[in-house]
Design a protein around this motif. Structure first.
Motif, PDB file in Angstrom:
ATOM      1  N   PHE A   1       0.455  33.559  60.603  1.00 42.70           N
ATOM      2  CA  PHE A   1       1.192  33.091  59.438  1.00 42.70           C
ATOM      3  C   PHE A   1       0.423  33.300  58.147  1.00 42.70           C
ATOM      4  CE2 PHE A   1       5.245  31.295  60.206  1.00 42.70           C
ATOM      5  CZ  PHE A   1       5.298  31.053  61.565  1.00 42.70           C
ATOM      6  N   SER A   2      -0.884  33.185  58.223  1.00 38.29           N
ATOM      7  CA  SER A   2      -1.665  33.347  56.999  1.00 38.29           C
ATOM      8  C   SER A   2      -1.477  34.721  56.403  1.00 38.29           C
ATOM      9  CB  SER A   2      -3.147  33.122  57.281  1.00 38.29           C
ATOM     10  OG  SER A   2      -3.345  31.842  57.796  1.00 38.29           O
ATOM     11  N   LEU A   3      -1.244  35.707  57.266  1.00 35.74           N
ATOM     12  CA  LEU A   3      -1.060  37.048  56.739  1.00 35.74           C
ATOM     13  C   LEU A   3       0.155  37.110  55.829  1.00 35.74           C
ATOM     14  CD1 LEU A   3      -1.707  39.304  59.838  1.00 35.74           C
ATOM     15  CD2 LEU A   3      -3.209  38.849  57.918  1.00 35.74           C
ATOM     16  N   GLY A   4       1.104  36.238  56.100  1.00 36.87           N
ATOM     17  CA  GLY A   4       2.353  36.295  55.370  1.00 36.87           C
ATOM     18  C   GLY A   4       2.223  36.130  53.868  1.00 36.87           C
ATOM     19  N   PHE A   5       1.170  35.467  53.434  1.00 37.19           N
ATOM     20  CA  PHE A   5       1.013  35.244  51.998  1.00 37.19           C
ATOM     21  C   PHE A   5       0.930  36.519  51.215  1.00 37.19           C
ATOM     22  CE2 PHE A   5       0.777  30.960  52.357  1.00 37.19           C
ATOM     23  CZ  PHE A   5      -0.318  30.450  53.003  1.00 37.19           C
ATOM     24  N   LEU A   6       0.351  37.502  51.860  1.00 36.51           N
ATOM     25  CA  LEU A   6      -0.095  38.639  51.074  1.00 36.51           C
ATOM     26  C   LEU A   6       0.832  39.833  51.121  1.00 36.51           C
ATOM     27  CD1 LEU A   6      -3.649  38.104  52.374  1.00 36.51           C
ATOM     28  CD2 LEU A   6      -2.973  37.852  50.013  1.00 36.51           C
ATOM     29  N   ILE A   7       2.048  39.614  51.561  1.00 31.91           N
ATOM     30  CA  ILE A   7       2.951  40.757  51.672  1.00 31.91           C
ATOM     31  C   ILE A   7       3.909  40.775  50.494  1.00 31.91           C
ATOM     32  CG2 ILE A   7       4.679  41.834  53.107  1.00 31.91           C
ATOM     33  CD1 ILE A   7       3.511  40.372  55.430  1.00 31.91           C
ATOM     34  N   PRO A   8       3.928  41.845  49.738  1.00 29.29           N
ATOM     35  CA  PRO A   8       4.863  41.908  48.614  1.00 29.29           C
ATOM     36  C   PRO A   8       6.274  42.140  49.108  1.00 29.29           C
ATOM     37  CG  PRO A   8       3.702  43.973  48.820  1.00 29.29           C
ATOM     38  CD  PRO A   8       3.177  43.089  49.899  1.00 29.29           C
ATOM     39  N   GLY A   9       7.219  41.540  48.430  1.00 25.89           N
ATOM     40  CA  GLY A   9       8.603  41.620  48.868  1.00 25.89           C
ATOM     41  C   GLY A   9       9.139  43.030  48.899  1.00 25.89           C
ATOM     42  N   LEU A  10       8.584  43.870  48.025  1.00 27.72           N
ATOM     43  CA  LEU A  10       9.087  45.232  47.905  1.00 27.72           C
ATOM     44  C   LEU A  10       9.125  45.953  49.244  1.00 27.72           C
ATOM     45  CD1 LEU A  10       9.902  47.513  46.081  1.00 27.72           C
ATOM     46  CD2 LEU A  10       7.522  48.029  45.708  1.00 27.72           C
ATOM     47  N   ALA A  11       8.158  45.629  50.103  1.00 33.00           N
ATOM     48  CA  ALA A  11       8.057  46.363  51.360  1.00 33.00           C
ATOM     49  C   ALA A  11       9.264  46.162  52.254  1.00 33.00           C
ATOM     50  CB  ALA A  11       6.775  45.961  52.084  1.00 33.00           C
ATOM     51  N   ILE A  12       9.904  44.993  52.167  1.00 30.43           N
ATOM     52  CA  ILE A  12      11.027  44.794  53.092  1.00 30.43           C
ATOM     53  C   ILE A  12      12.373  44.991  52.438  1.00 30.43           C
ATOM     54  CG2 ILE A  12      10.368  43.373  55.012  1.00 30.43           C
ATOM     55  CD1 ILE A  12      10.836  40.986  53.263  1.00 30.43           C
ATOM     56  N   LEU A  13      12.376  45.461  51.215  1.00 26.98           N
ATOM     57  CA  LEU A  13      13.639  45.582  50.500  1.00 26.98           C
ATOM     58  C   LEU A  13      14.701  46.315  51.308  1.00 26.98           C
ATOM     59  CD1 LEU A  13      14.465  44.609  47.803  1.00 26.98           C
ATOM     60  CD2 LEU A  13      13.945  46.820  46.838  1.00 26.98           C
ATOM     61  N   MET A  14      14.391  47.510  51.710  1.00 27.47           N
ATOM     62  CA  MET A  14      15.379  48.307  52.420  1.00 27.47           C
ATOM     63  C   MET A  14      15.764  47.730  53.773  1.00 27.47           C
ATOM     64  SD  MET A  14      16.602  50.502  50.590  1.00 27.47           S
ATOM     65  CE  MET A  14      17.609  50.919  51.965  1.00 27.47           C
ATOM     66  N   PRO A  15      14.814  47.411  54.633  1.00 30.87           N
ATOM     67  CA  PRO A  15      15.202  46.857  55.940  1.00 30.87           C
ATOM     68  C   PRO A  15      16.060  45.610  55.803  1.00 30.87           C
ATOM     69  CG  PRO A  15      12.854  47.357  55.923  1.00 30.87           C
ATOM     70  CD  PRO A  15      13.345  47.592  54.539  1.00 30.87           C
ATOM     71  N   VAL A  16      15.721  44.727  54.877  1.00 27.88           N
ATOM     72  CA  VAL A  16      16.504  43.502  54.727  1.00 27.88           C
ATOM     73  C   VAL A  16      17.917  43.821  54.267  1.00 27.88           C
ATOM     74  CG1 VAL A  16      16.766  41.445  53.314  1.00 27.88           C
ATOM     75  CG2 VAL A  16      14.578  41.965  54.335  1.00 27.88           C
ATOM     76  N   TYR A  17      18.020  44.769  53.335  1.00 28.36           N
ATOM     77  CA  TYR A  17      19.347  45.142  52.846  1.00 28.36           C
ATOM     78  C   TYR A  17      20.204  45.665  53.985  1.00 28.36           C
ATOM     79  CZ  TYR A  17      22.980  47.084  49.917  1.00 28.36           C
ATOM     80  OH  TYR A  17      24.183  47.353  49.334  1.00 28.36           O
ATOM     81  N   LEU A  18      19.610  46.528  54.786  1.00 31.69           N
ATOM     82  CA  LEU A  18      20.350  47.089  55.901  1.00 31.69           C
ATOM     83  C   LEU A  18      20.765  46.010  56.898  1.00 31.69           C
ATOM     84  CD1 LEU A  18      18.270  50.326  56.405  1.00 31.69           C
ATOM     85  CD2 LEU A  18      20.704  50.212  55.923  1.00 31.69           C
ATOM     86  N   MET A  19      19.823  45.113  57.206  1.00 37.43           N
ATOM     87  CA  MET A  19      20.139  44.021  58.134  1.00 37.43           C
ATOM     88  C   MET A  19      21.293  43.188  57.613  1.00 37.43           C
ATOM     89  SD  MET A  19      16.798  42.249  59.787  1.00 37.43           S
ATOM     90  CE  MET A  19      15.515  42.470  58.593  1.00 37.43           C
TER      91      MET A  19
END
Lengths: 445, 313, 287
Positions: free
Chosen positions: C121-139
């Motif tokens: 979970f600690s890793l989660g802090f450091l992920i910029p939202g930009l990285a999941i933009l496309m996958p989330v949109y598709l989902m």
């Protein structure tokens, strides 16, 4: 806290939020169908047989109710739907700079709108290459638009390989505004050369007013920066320097030095580097500033009392300039109508709409109500309805310089503003500006 | 055997029963997984995949969402090493952190402690303190533009008190632009974290304070000798939160107010990431910067954790 | 004897205390630093641009609500506020439902899995939202939830989980073992322990988490932009549109937008904080 209270609070929470979300969320009708079938959806939208199915055209744009062009656009939609009962227009307003991102993300999931009204700056330049929009060369011929668009307008939407990316829609002029009463008070004529400008600036300051206001702190000011540079160069040299990053071109260097010279001579208002567009507007409209650089979008906002005193023109030229008359920008890249693959699947409906929109009478609405420079050659307008400044702008005693939007590399564009901020800041030398410009272009090769 | 279903041992024989221990461990694991798996599921779906995605994209050249990606291995990272802007961004971000953490957290703690004393009017103060966090970013930008403009409130105020020589174009002056932005973060941070500290401090029973009173301690001593040690872990958490915010979130102010300028005076790492991703459309490079920030973040967080756990002894 | 004791303490507390004085001084100073800009925003909602720029702190000449009406007409601000509020409440609830059990598991159940989980979970802090933009949109599109605020309610907890879980776990670790042990002796199962014992005690931690998450949810722009359409805007999108709807910035309009979006937040904050704070106090006294 006892258990009951706790549970009750939680329950309240749940109920309230669900109600609010249910009220707030209207699941859109259209999207679900598209997702599972990518491009293979039957491209035959002509409903020839009896039951008339409504075709919905989705359009994304940024001409909301606050924009002068919002009302004419809505009136065009209304009249269109009245004349074509089997086509429904669903338009959505978004922030202009957000539209490319939204369109590109949606496109990857085949959810993009059918038509997009957006400017040809930034990533849209890559849209036809990336399949997000379709080229319209053939459509212009097939739909009878040949020869109806102004050549300069079409050129701005044409890629080097000849593809025309979108239908030009919004044109604008970006003149220099001269407040004649301020000049009269200072006892100097409107300058046409930079030497006259420097003299005038001194006189204006002595008379208690400010000379040239610009929004040195935001993206608008950079256009004055480039305009002044371009006043010393020809369009070809502008393409070499601003377009390709060759800052050894002698006239380009002269242009930068000219800018610094003007700045150090006090031609700009004090604190110009911190002024943003709204402040600049306000101060000029408060009528104690001699000159400013506002585009056609500001015509409608000038106060009534000021109108008779404003004379539009170009920026004064330096000695030895290759231009014939003071220079200003005028272009058509402000808004184009782009057709996406989703729109292409509804080509018949799109055709009817585009033909409707570009009727001279429809375009005239934008001209009359919002002072938009039309992209068509012939648009009969009722001159009495036009904003007097707009009328002036159609016939300026000045020369058009090629707007940088057309040739500045997309990657340089966002950072160019920082350098223009620096340039407006007192103390920055011409050498530093040139060095930073060279670095910027180098880094973006 | 009856021991298998017991939660706790009730005779010595249980302690030597391997089955019992195994059963306990297994039961614990199952309970753990049942409790934690929804959260884990959510997290893996939305966070883990993008993390991998981020690493992958950082090795490509990708110039636009609509354009194809091209694998270029570690070129983006080599570019980072050679990029002048990265060094400048590091310096600016460093200043941001060095001022923005010590300038916020201790003061927020003290204000939070004062609030927790529940003196008359503390509820109003608490609400006021929380106000800056409640408004949208666009609104903040509007407020501070109004403050920092050459004819804005700050300069006018200085003029009124006779310090007009200090008048500057705050956001466009190389030496004050970064400071002006940091001031915004300090302004909103103190209020926000003070409310947070209040919530944490509220757990401390008043009797502890009373006992200290009886011993003749003043509030200042109580604050640092009693409350602070009890809050050390939370202190560390707050420092981490502020660190993370300054690293990435504070970029919003840069975007809205200075765009990284003048020149590169306010170019921070977070802003640079945004700039490369959304403005100059170098998506691959922007993700490489994100990877860099990721590792920097991990290192700093681990450091802070280590320090705060050392201090709590 | 005891009454003498207590009145002595009361006397000391009530008498002139320099710490409290300084506390008030700095608090009020800081409060003013906050109030003045907010006052500026509120009065600007009644002015036009010239007045806003030239006389920022003056009271408006008339209580002219036209900017408010314009803001509402322009971007349907009330609806945007409703959407944001609904999304915030829903996300807060879901995040709590997910994070609380997980935090309990990590803090109170002795197994190696908990360290592993916390690290993940600690890793989660450091992920910029930009990285999941496309996958989330598709989902979201595939789930048929595009343009529906429910999509945001499902997505946001993922962003807020790491912090919420780690914070709650931190709070819970501190609590004495006896709490559970006595409950187990009484025959309670895990769920009962969690809900009836730990939840009330961890209220400060829960409040902290709620407050933190609120900021993240309310200010989120990127995913709200991509996943919502113009009918279901959040407050952030609406105010951004007010700001950018024309080239000339209308400060009065933006100010009106800010005021409208601030009011419900203020109301919720004031209302709920008293409820929760008083509940907390009751819990402490019960001890």
């Amino acid at each position: 806290m006892n258990k009951k209270k706790f549970s009750v609070t939680i329950a309240l929470f749940v109920i309230v939020s669900l109600i609010l979300t249910a009220c707030g969320g209207t699941p859109a009708a259209a999207p679900t169908a598209k997702v599972s079938e990518p491009t293979a959806t039957a491209p035959a939208p002509t409903e020839t047989s009896a039951p008339v199915e409504k075709v919905t055209l989705t359009i994304w744009h940024n001409w909301g109710p606050d924009d002068a062009k919002g009302a004419p656009l809505q009136s065009v939609f209304k009249d269109f739907m009245a004349a074509n009962p089997d086509i429904v227009i669903k338009d959505s307003v978004y922030v202009d700079s957000d539209i490319p991102l939204k369109v590109e993300t949606a496109s990857a999931a085949n959810q993009e709108p059918d038509l997009v009204f957006v400017q040809r700056v930034g990533s849209p330049i890559d849209w036809t290459a990336g399949g997000i929009a379709i080229p319209v060369n053939d459509l212009i011929k097939e739909w009878g638009f040949d020869g109806l668009f102004k050549e300069s307008a079409l050129k701005e939407y044409t890629l080097p390989d000849g593809q025309i990316q979108a239908f030009p829609l919004e044109g604008y002029t970006w003149p220099i505004w001269y407040n004649t009463s301020v000049f009269e008070k200072a006892g100097v004529p409107i300058p046409t050369t930079t030497d006259e400008l420097i003299t005038a600036a001194k006189a204006i300051r002595t008379a208690g007013d400010q000379p040239v206001i610009a929004s040195g702190s935001d993206g608008m000011g950079q256009y004055l920066f480039t305009l002044i540079m371009q006043s010393a160069m020809s369009d070809e040299e502008a393409i070499q320097s601003i377009g390709q990053g060759d800052w050894t071109v002698p006239n380009a260097i002269k242009g930068v030095q000219l800018f610094v010279q003007l700045r150090d001579a006090g031609v700009f208002v004090d604190g110009v580097e911190g002024i943003d567009f709204a402040t600049g507007n306000t101060q000029f409209f408060a009528a104690n500033v001699a000159m400013s650089h506002f585009g056609a979008w500001s015509f409608g906002e000038a106060p009534q009392e000021l109108l008779p005193k404003v004379q539009l023109g170009g920026f004064p030229l330096p000695a030895g300039s290759p231009h014939q008359a003071p220079v200003y920008y005028s272009a058509f890249g402000a808004k184009g109508v782009w057709i996406t693959p989703n729109g292409a699947a509804k080509m018949d409906a799109v055709k009817i709409f585009i033909q409707f929109l570009y009727q001279p009478a429809m375009i005239a609405r934008f001209v009359e109500q919002a002072g938009m420079t039309p992209p068509l050659k012939d648009v009969p307008v009722d001159a009495s309805k036009l904003n007097p400044l707009f009328v002036q702008s159609l016939n300026l005693p000045a020369e058009v310089a090629m707007t940088p939007d057309l040739y500045m590399p997309a990657k340089v564009q966002p950072d160019f503003g920082r350098i223009s901020q620096e340039a407006f800041t007192p103390g920055t030398t011409a050498e530093k500006i040139l060095a930073d410009l060279t670095d910027l272009y180098q880094a973006n090769k | 055997m009856a021991a298998i279903n017991k939660a706790f041992p009730d005779n010595k024989g249980d302690l030597f029963n391997i089955e019992y221990h195994r059963r306990i461990v297994r039961r614990r694991r199952i309970t753990f997984l049942l409790l934690a798996s929804p959260a884990l599921l959510w997290f893996l779906t939305f966070m883990f995949w993008p993390l991998l995605n981020m690493f992958y994209i950082s090795t490509t050249r990708w110039d636009g969402l609509s354009l194809p990606q091209k694998f270029i291995f570690l070129d983006n990272f080599i570019r980072i090493l050679n990029d002048k802007n990265i060094a400048i961004a590091f310096r600016n971000t460093g200043i941001h952190l060095l001022v923005g953490i010590p300038g916020v957290v201790p003061i927020a703690f003290m204000l939070g402690f004062f609030l927790s004393l529940r003196k008359p009017g503390y509820q109003i103060l608490r609400t006021i303190f929380f106000l800056p966090s409640m408004i949208s970013v666009a609104a903040l930008a509007m407020i501070f533009l109004g403050l920092y403009r050459p004819d804005g409130m700050l300069n006018t105020f200085l003029k009124v008190v006779g310090l007009s020589s200090l008048n500057r174009v705050w956001l466009m002056n190389q030496s004050t632009a970064l400071g002006a932005l940091i001031a915004i973060d300090i302004w909103s941070g103190i209020g926000f974290y003070s409310v947070l500290f209040f919530a944490a401090l509220a757990n401390i029973p008043q009797e502890l304070y009373e006992a200290a009173w009886l011993d003749g301690a003043g509030y200042w001593t109580i604050m640092w000798k009693i409350a602070f040690p009890m809050m050390l872990d939370f202190f560390g958490v707050v420092v981490i939160l502020q660190f993370l915010y300054l690293l990435s979130g504070a970029a919003q102010n840069v975007i809205l107010l200075t765009g990284g300028g003048p020149g590169t005076a306010t170019l921070t790492l977070g802003f640079y990431l945004y700039n490369q991703a959304f403005l100059t459309h170098r998506l691959g490079y922007s993700q490489a910067i994100a990877v860099l920030l990721f590792f920097v973040g991990i290192i700093v967080i681990l450091l802070i954790r280590r320090i705060s756990s050392r201090l709590s002894y | 004897m005891s009454t003498w004791f207590f009145s002595a303490i009361q006397k000391k507390k009530n008498s002139f205390n320099i710490f409290v004085l300084c506390g008030y001084f700095f608090s009020i100073f800081y409060a003013l630093l906050i109030i003045i800009p907010f006052y500026f925003v509120v009065v600007s909602a009644f002015k036009n641009n010239t007045q806003v720029i030239l006389t920022p702190l003056s009271l408006p000449t008339a209580l002219d609500f036209k900017k408010f009406i314009q803001a509402q007409n322009s971007v349907n601000l009330l609806r945007a506020t409703m959407v944001s509020t609904g999304v915030t409440l829903g996300t807060e609830l879901l995040t709590l439902l997910l994070a609380f059990p997980a935090a309990y598991a990590v803090a109170r159940i002795q197994t190696r899995l908990s360290t592993v989980l916390e690290a993940i979970f600690s890793l989660g802090f450091l992920i910029p939202g930009l990285a999941i933009l496309m996958p989330v949109y598709l989902m979201t599109a595939r789930a048929g939830l595009l343009y529906n605020p429910i999509a945001l309610i499902i997505l946001y907890p993922a962003f807020n989980l790491p912090l919420s879980m780690i914070l709650l776990a931190g709070f819970m670790r501190k609590l004495p073992r006896e709490l559970e042990e006595s409950a187990v002796m009484d025959g309670a199962n895990v769920l009962q322990i969690m809900f009836y014992i730990f939840a009330p005690i961890s209220t400060p931690g829960i409040i902290t988490v709620l407050v933190l998450n609120f900021i993240n949810i309310w200010n989120e722009y990127l995913f709200a932009l991509i996943l919502m359409d113009s009918d279901n805007r959040t407050v952030q999108l609406a105010t951004a549109l007010l700001r950018a709807s024309q080239r000339t910035v209308d400060y009065g309009l933006i100010a009106a937008g800010v005021v409208v979006s601030l009011v419900p937040v203020l109301v919720v904050f004031i209302f709920f904080q008293e409820k929760i704070m008083s509940g907390m106090l009751a819990g402490a006294i019960k001890e």
